[in-house]
Design a protein around this motif. Structure first.
Motif, mmCIF file in Angstrom:
data_model
loop_
_atom_site.group_PDB
_atom_site.id
_atom_site.type_symbol
_atom_site.label_atom_id
_atom_site.label_comp_id
_atom_site.label_asym_id
_atom_site.label_seq_id
_atom_site.Cartn_x
_atom_site.Cartn_y
_atom_site.Cartn_z
ATOM 1 N N ARG A 31 0.753 -1.173 0.039
ATOM 2 C CA ARG A 31 -0.038 0.019 -0.071
ATOM 3 C C ARG A 31 0.912 1.173 0.086
ATOM 4 N NH1 ARG A 31 -5.517 -1.931 2.057
ATOM 5 N NH2 ARG A 31 -5.063 -3.985 2.847
ATOM 6 N N MET A 33 -2.299 2.528 11.060
ATOM 7 C CA MET A 33 -3.613 2.091 11.529
ATOM 8 C C MET A 33 -3.800 2.562 12.782
ATOM 9 S SD MET A 33 -3.255 -1.822 10.180
ATOM 10 C CE MET A 33 -1.958 -2.437 10.865
ATOM 11 N N SER A 65 -7.355 2.788 8.638
ATOM 12 C CA SER A 65 -6.287 3.607 8.589
ATOM 13 C C SER A 65 -6.562 5.202 8.295
ATOM 14 C CB SER A 65 -5.087 3.036 7.682
ATOM 15 O OG SER A 65 -5.469 3.358 6.457
ATOM 16 N N ARG A 86 3.356 6.803 2.801
ATOM 17 C CA ARG A 86 3.324 5.871 3.841
ATOM 18 C C ARG A 86 3.169 4.376 3.111
ATOM 19 N NH1 ARG A 86 -1.292 3.263 6.537
ATOM 20 N NH2 ARG A 86 -0.711 1.798 4.456
ATOM 21 N N ASP A 125 0.691 -5.473 3.592
ATOM 22 C CA ASP A 125 0.109 -6.272 4.887
ATOM 23 C C ASP A 125 0.156 -8.086 4.225
ATOM 24 O OD1 ASP A 125 -1.814 -3.894 3.823
ATOM 25 O OD2 ASP A 125 -2.868 -5.814 3.259
HETATM 26 O O1 LIG Z 1 -2.269 -0.345 5.633
HETATM 27 C C1 LIG Z 1 -3.289 0.189 5.628
HETATM 28 O O2 LIG Z 1 -3.391 1.548 5.727
HETATM 29 C C2 LIG Z 1 -4.564 -0.554 5.977
HETATM 30 C C3 LIG Z 1 -4.132 -1.921 6.278
HETATM 31 C C4 LIG Z 1 -5.362 -3.005 6.251
HETATM 32 O O3 LIG Z 1 -6.505 -2.539 6.326
HETATM 33 C C5 LIG Z 1 -5.112 -4.267 6.433
HETATM 34 O O4 LIG Z 1 -3.946 -4.776 6.600
HETATM 35 O O5 LIG Z 1 -6.209 -5.013 6.458
#
Ligand SMILES: O=C(O)CCC(=O)C(=O)O
Length: 333
Positions: free
Chosen positions: A128, A174, A232, A241, A245
């Motif tokens: 992201r 987050m 987030s 940023r 994930d």
């Molecule tokens: O990285 C983010 O801003 C959100 C990450 C997220 O929602 C997730 O990893 O499920």
């Protein structure tokens, strides 16, 4: 020898539904991946430049700022690059450096403390690039289970959130609701910000202590369960940023390891009862893959097999992609 989590850290994770480890590996371990992503941004930007859609490449701004400048010059090019990097359903950025991060021994040692050290399966990830003041980067409250098939609600799937920059409230890290991960999956709705799923405020599991800000330095990681509500917030800084994930689980949790998507019967897959009967992956559209196995070390994928699996799932676009239906937000207003 990479260290597992301490019993105190494991207990914290089990009680709170999350754990922030500020020092998982030296921040320099992320440099190869940051360089590979930077090269990819330059490649995509050059393509747009040669098509006459983009003037400046802004290469001198470096990995933390370049894409934001491209986005400022051309929303179309900036958003196209973001989409290309994030990807959905098997797309998105991948490279040997990304693969090395998924298999990073320090991460796997900690994941092993949470799901069992012997057998670990990795699931799809999302990179992201959250650009400054970029509304689409704001992720509404959700549980990752909202995106997964209901037959995995009771299983533990670890989200391991790894920032490529120091992540703080200022650049949109987050927010997490601690101690709320033991109940049922909350109702989600489609049509949240940027088409993400969203849990309405009144459906959020209550905790008197409220949300915590999950700040995490580069080199650290935030671990969460699939039922831990999180969101987030806006990136009000002047840099991107960057984060990924990653997802991991024990081998007993439903997965599609060894399943070639074309082998599944599309007719059967249209029937929700199908999912009660077979070991269908928690997120069927993308490939799961073995990253550690003491019993069957030969099943641990190498980079070539990992790429093949991503590719075959992305090309097949399995008919069983939609396994969970949430109502749209708008219909309830
Ligand atoms: O990285 C983010 O801003 C959100 C990450 C997220 O929602 C997730 O990893 O499920």
């Amino acid at each position: 020898m990479p260290l597992p989590l301490s019993p105190k850290q494991v207990r914290f994770f089990q009680d709170e539904g999350y754990l922030i480890v500020p020092e998982v590996f030296p921040p320099s371990d992320l440099e190869p991946l940051r360089r590979a992503l930077h090269a990819e941004i330059n490649r995509l930007a050059r393509n747009f430049q040669s098509e006459g859609k983009l003037g400046e490449l802004h290469e001198q701004l470096g990995f933390d700022r370049q894409l934001a400048a491209i986005q400022r010059d051309s929303t179309e090019c900036g958003e196209a690059i973001v989409r290309e990097i994030i990807g959905l359903r098997g797309g998105g950025f991948y490279s040997p450096e990304m693969f090395d991060l998924i298999l990073h021994p320090a991460l796997l040692a900690m994941i092993g403390s949470l799901v069992g050290a012997e057998e670990i399966v990795a699931s799809p990830y999302r990179i992201r690039p959250k650009l400054p003041n970029f509304g689409r980067g704001i992720v509404p409250w959700h549980q990752d289970s909202g995106y997964l098939s209901g037959h995995c609600d009771e299983n533990l799937i670890i989200t391991c959130w790894v920032p490529f920059v120091d992540a703080s409230a200022g650049n949109g890290c987050m927010q997490i609701l601690p101690r709320t991960h033991r109940g049922k999956v909350a109702p989600h709705h489609t049509g949240g910000n940027a088409d993400f799923l969203v849990i309405k405020d009144e459906d959020l599991p209550a905790d008197p202590r409220g949300a915590i800000t999950a700040a995490c330095p580069r080199g650290g990681a935030v671990f969460m369960t699939n039922r831990t509500p999180h969101c987030s917030t806006p990136n009000d800084s002047n840099h991107i940023r960057w984060s990924v994930d990653l997802r991991y689980k024990a081998a007993e949790v439903p997965n599609n390891v060894g399943v070639e998507p074309a082998s599944l019967d599309a007719a059967g897959n249209a029937d929700p009862a199908f999912y009660e009967q077979v070991n269908v992956a928690c997120y069927p559209p993308e490939a799961d893959f073995v990253v550690r196995s003491r019993q069957h070390p030969e099943r641990v994928v190498d980079y070539a097999e990992y790429v093949r699996l991503r590719d075959v799932y992305a090309r097949t676009r399995p008919a069983f992609a939609e396994v969970r239906h949430w109502p749209p937000l708008a219909a309830l207003r």
